[in-house]
Design a protein around this motif. Structure first.
Motif, PDB file in Angstrom:
ATOM      1  N   ILE A 144       0.830  -1.208   0.000  1.00 55.38           N
ATOM      2  CA  ILE A 144       0.000   0.000   0.000  1.00 55.38           C
ATOM      3  C   ILE A 144       0.863   1.256   0.000  1.00 55.38           C
ATOM      4  CG2 ILE A 144      -1.751   1.318   1.257  1.00 55.38           C
ATOM      5  CD1 ILE A 144      -2.729  -1.323   2.446  1.00 55.38           C
ATOM      6  N   GLU A 145       1.844   1.291   0.918  1.00 54.61           N
ATOM      7  CA  GLU A 145       2.582   2.543   1.136  1.00 54.61           C
ATOM      8  C   GLU A 145       3.459   2.957  -0.039  1.00 54.61           C
ATOM      9  OE1 GLU A 145       4.602   2.363   4.909  1.00 54.61           O
ATOM     10  OE2 GLU A 145       2.716   1.994   5.956  1.00 54.61           O
ATOM     11  N   VAL A 146       4.074   1.981  -0.719  1.00 54.98           N
ATOM     12  CA  VAL A 146       5.002   2.358  -1.796  1.00 54.98           C
ATOM     13  C   VAL A 146       4.265   2.967  -2.997  1.00 54.98           C
ATOM     14  CG1 VAL A 146       6.751   1.511  -3.392  1.00 54.98           C
ATOM     15  CG2 VAL A 146       6.794   0.782  -1.020  1.00 54.98           C
ATOM     16  N   PRO A 147       3.237   2.281  -3.554  1.00 57.68           N
ATOM     17  CA  PRO A 147       2.520   2.920  -4.674  1.00 57.68           C
ATOM     18  C   PRO A 147       1.836   4.215  -4.255  1.00 57.68           C
ATOM     19  CG  PRO A 147       1.935   0.598  -4.505  1.00 57.68           C
ATOM     20  CD  PRO A 147       2.726   0.935  -3.287  1.00 57.68           C
ATOM     21  N   LEU A 148       1.249   4.222  -3.055  1.00 51.41           N
ATOM     22  CA  LEU A 148       0.556   5.422  -2.581  1.00 51.41           C
ATOM     23  C   LEU A 148       1.542   6.574  -2.400  1.00 51.41           C
ATOM     24  CD1 LEU A 148      -2.252   6.413  -1.668  1.00 51.41           C
ATOM     25  CD2 LEU A 148      -1.631   5.793   0.663  1.00 51.41           C
ATOM     26  N   GLY A 149       2.706   6.258  -1.843  1.00 48.94           N
ATOM     27  CA  GLY A 149       3.737   7.282  -1.638  1.00 48.94           C
ATOM     28  C   GLY A 149       4.191   7.872  -2.958  1.00 48.94           C
ATOM     29  N   ILE A 150       4.388   7.005  -3.954  1.00 46.03           N
ATOM     30  CA  ILE A 150       4.803   7.483  -5.280  1.00 46.03           C
ATOM     31  C   ILE A 150       3.714   8.373  -5.881  1.00 46.03           C
ATOM     32  CG2 ILE A 150       5.374   6.779  -7.633  1.00 46.03           C
ATOM     33  CD1 ILE A 150       6.548   4.213  -6.469  1.00 46.03           C
ATOM     34  N   PHE A 151       2.468   7.911  -5.745  1.00 46.85           N
ATOM     35  CA  PHE A 151       1.334   8.661  -6.287  1.00 46.85           C
ATOM     36  C   PHE A 151       1.261  10.049  -5.658  1.00 46.85           C
ATOM     37  CE2 PHE A 151      -3.174   9.873  -6.050  1.00 46.85           C
ATOM     38  CZ  PHE A 151      -3.482   9.886  -7.401  1.00 46.85           C
ATOM     39  N   VAL A 152       1.406  10.100  -4.330  1.00 43.05           N
ATOM     40  CA  VAL A 152       1.366  11.392  -3.629  1.00 43.05           C
ATOM     41  C   VAL A 152       2.512  12.283  -4.105  1.00 43.05           C
ATOM     42  CG1 VAL A 152       1.630  12.496  -1.373  1.00 43.05           C
ATOM     43  CG2 VAL A 152       0.187  10.469  -1.589  1.00 43.05           C
ATOM     44  N   ALA A 153       3.719  11.682  -4.207  1.00 37.85           N
ATOM     45  CA  ALA A 153       4.896  12.471  -4.611  1.00 37.85           C
ATOM     46  C   ALA A 153       4.716  13.041  -6.014  1.00 37.85           C
ATOM     47  CB  ALA A 153       6.146  11.606  -4.552  1.00 37.85           C
ATOM     48  N   LEU A 154       4.120  12.242  -6.913  1.00 36.90           N
ATOM     49  CA  LEU A 154       3.928  12.698  -8.294  1.00 36.90           C
ATOM     50  C   LEU A 154       2.958  13.871  -8.345  1.00 36.90           C
ATOM     51  CD1 LEU A 154       3.701   9.318 -10.228  1.00 36.90           C
ATOM     52  CD2 LEU A 154       5.497  11.038 -10.432  1.00 36.90           C
ATOM     53  N   MET A 212       2.463  16.111  -5.868  1.00 40.76           N
ATOM     54  CA  MET A 212       2.819  17.262  -5.039  1.00 40.76           C
ATOM     55  C   MET A 212       3.368  18.377  -5.932  1.00 40.76           C
ATOM     56  SD  MET A 212       4.368  15.497  -1.652  1.00 40.76           S
ATOM     57  CE  MET A 212       5.475  16.778  -1.124  1.00 40.76           C
ATOM     58  N   PRO A 213       3.077  19.656  -5.571  1.00 39.80           N
ATOM     59  CA  PRO A 213       3.614  20.757  -6.382  1.00 39.80           C
ATOM     60  C   PRO A 213       5.142  20.743  -6.360  1.00 39.80           C
ATOM     61  CG  PRO A 213       2.332  21.579  -4.505  1.00 39.80           C
ATOM     62  CD  PRO A 213       2.266  20.112  -4.448  1.00 39.80           C
ATOM     63  N   LEU A 237       7.939  11.449   0.740  1.00 38.89           N
ATOM     64  CA  LEU A 237       9.012  12.449   0.810  1.00 38.89           C
ATOM     65  C   LEU A 237      10.271  11.958   0.112  1.00 38.89           C
ATOM     66  CD1 LEU A 237       8.609  13.848   4.440  1.00 38.89           C
ATOM     67  CD2 LEU A 237       8.092  14.999   2.292  1.00 38.89           C
ATOM     68  N   LEU A 238      10.600  10.679   0.293  1.00 32.34           N
ATOM     69  CA  LEU A 238      11.781  10.128  -0.378  1.00 32.34           C
ATOM     70  C   LEU A 238      11.590  10.124  -1.894  1.00 32.34           C
ATOM     71  CD1 LEU A 238      12.730   7.202   2.019  1.00 32.34           C
ATOM     72  CD2 LEU A 238      14.169   9.138   1.429  1.00 32.34           C
ATOM     73  N   ALA A 239      10.397   9.694  -2.334  1.00 34.48           N
ATOM     74  CA  ALA A 239      10.113   9.673  -3.770  1.00 34.48           C
ATOM     75  C   ALA A 239      10.140  11.091  -4.334  1.00 34.48           C
ATOM     76  CB  ALA A 239       8.755   9.022  -4.025  1.00 34.48           C
ATOM     77  N   TYR A 240       9.620  12.032  -3.542  1.00 29.20           N
ATOM     78  CA  TYR A 240       9.599  13.444  -3.960  1.00 29.20           C
ATOM     79  C   TYR A 240      11.022  13.954  -4.160  1.00 29.20           C
ATOM     80  CZ  TYR A 240       8.278  18.397  -3.860  1.00 29.20           C
ATOM     81  OH  TYR A 240       8.083  19.708  -4.161  1.00 29.20           O
ATOM     82  N   ALA A 241      11.907  13.590  -3.203  1.00 32.81           N
ATOM     83  CA  ALA A 241      13.311  13.998  -3.322  1.00 32.81           C
ATOM     84  C   ALA A 241      13.921  13.417  -4.598  1.00 32.81           C
ATOM     85  CB  ALA A 241      14.092  13.539  -2.103  1.00 32.81           C
ATOM     86  N   GLY A 242      13.578  12.154  -4.903  1.00 34.24           N
ATOM     87  CA  GLY A 242      14.075  11.521  -6.119  1.00 34.24           C
ATOM     88  C   GLY A 242      13.579  12.241  -7.360  1.00 34.24           C
ATOM     89  N   LEU A 243      12.295  12.627  -7.336  1.00 33.59           N
ATOM     90  CA  LEU A 243      11.701  13.323  -8.490  1.00 33.59           C
ATOM     91  C   LEU A 243      12.348  14.688  -8.697  1.00 33.59           C
ATOM     92  CD1 LEU A 243       7.883  12.616  -8.084  1.00 33.59           C
ATOM     93  CD2 LEU A 243       9.376  11.854  -9.924  1.00 33.59           C
TER      94      LEU A 243
END
Lengths: 90, 291
Positions: free
Chosen positions: B79-89, B91-92, B169-175
């Motif tokens: 749940i957390e990994v796909p959801l985290g990626i989705f949220v990061a994508l 985010m402004p 947050l980690l995915a966001y940093a990667g993006l």
């Protein structure tokens, strides 16, 4: 130290571990080495191989204890063999 | 440039070593000593050899807890990994709202574990909790203290609420680290949104995602406080994960020998996962270094 409930076998166990670490530290200082790539496709040093070997030994011994009724010394012998294999190939 | 080798620097880490010796190594040695003995209190011990290990390996108790633990870790990762990626994508990328989102996302991470547990314990109660009461009013039979499914759902949703933002947050940093040129090239090639994600964003995020997955796996594998506060491991043994079972054995029943043997096996598993984590991290560093 009585609260630590020491026994001779556990004392021997830790003594062997400590001696191994000491020997490997000495080796690392006296004969520095370059990491090499083995069957795990990652760079390992002597210390890495020791760690992987000891960890595998623990799991092999546990598996032996859980799966067979044969004496644990046989399990220990197999795990020591495995340690040698790890040092040779990893 | 040739690096200087000076082994005297090792003395500088001596204070840390002494600290670790007192806080980890000596207690661990004591646990090993306990695991081969039996006690009835008063600091009197009897030699038991490998009996506790043998008993635990043959009993269902530890295996069941391990199974529950693996299922739990698997579900929260799924749940957390796909959801985290989705949220990061979503985010402004910059500006005022980016900062607002970052602060909001980091809020759950700042709350101590037992407080998270207490929040959810009250939130999900059917008599006074907002969630529990609402569900009950809607006619849904929800009671996490009695129902297996409700207990699991509550614990999982709680963990997702607490930790998805870490992945995000980690995915966001990667993006954020992807140069604009990649997106411009994709635009020129008229790449679809999916293609941009699959061939630009996902590969560039793979490093941080690996860290996120390993961190979350390790953390969830050792989870104790939150389920302990919310369900106490119940109903029955439904949410008794490894560490909860261990504490029950060691402090609840005061079976020091079996609990010590349990701890050692648990420790070996954690040690293995930590080593994999360490290897992946150092290899990622090397890969980034050579790029």
């Amino acid at each position: 130290m009585s609260w630590m409930a020491w026994t001779w076998p556990t004392m021997a166990f830790f003594a062997i571990i400590a001696a191994t670490l000491a020997v490997f530290t000495m080796l690392a200082i006296r004969y520095p080495e370059t990491p090499r790539r083995g069957i795990l496709r990652m760079e390992t040093t002597r210390g890495d191989r020791l760690f992987i070997g000891l960890l595998s030994m623990a799991f092999i011994n546990l598996a032996w204890l859980g799966l067979t009724d044969i004496t644990q010394w046989a399990g220990l012998a197999i795990s020591l063999l495995f340690l040698a294999v790890v040092f040779k190939t990893v | 440039m040739e690096k200087t080798v000076n082994h005297k620097a090792w003395f500088l880490v001596l204070p840390v070593l002494i600290l670790v010796a007192f806080s980890a190594v000596i207690p661990l040695m004591t646990v090993v000593n306990y695991s081969v003995q039996d006690t009835f209190g008063n600091n009197v011990f009897f030699w038991a050899g490998l009996d506790w290990f043998e008993q635990l390996l043959a009993s269902d108790r530890m295996w069941n807890a391990l199974q529950r633990q693996l299922v739990f870790s698997g579900i929260i990762l799924a749940i957390e990994v796909p959801l985290g990626i989705f949220v990061a994508l979503n985010m402004p990328k910059k500006g005022f709202w980016a900062s607002v989102c970052l602060v909001l996302m980091s809020l759950p991470l700042l709350i101590p574990w037992n407080v998270v547990g207490t929040i959810w314990q009250i939130f999900a109660r059917v008599d006074i909790g907002l969630l529990g009461y609402t569900l009950r009013s809607l006619g849904i039979n929800y009671n996490y203290t009695q129902d297996f499914f409700a207990a699991w759902t509550t614990v999982i949703v709680m963990d997702v609420w607490h930790w998805t933002s870490l992945v995000a947050l980690l995915a966001y940093a990667g993006l954020q680290s992807i140069p604009d040129a990649y997106y411009q090239a994709a635009k020129i090639d008229q790449a679809s949104r999916w293609a941009v994600f699959r061939y630009i964003e996902l590969p560039k995020m793979s490093g941080v995602l690996m860290i996120a997955i390993l961190l979350r796996f390790m953390d969830s594998f050792m989870i104790y406080t939150e389920p302990f506060v919310v369900t106490g491991g119940g109903p029955g043994n439904a949410t008794t994960f490894l560490s909860i079972d261990l504490v029950k054995m060691a402090l609840g029943q005061f079976d020091l020998g079996p609990a010590a043997a349990f701890s050692i096996m648990y420790f070996l598993v954690i040690l293995t996962i930590s080593y994999v984590f360490y290897i992946v991290m150092t290899n990622l560093d090397k890969r980034d270094g050579t790029q």
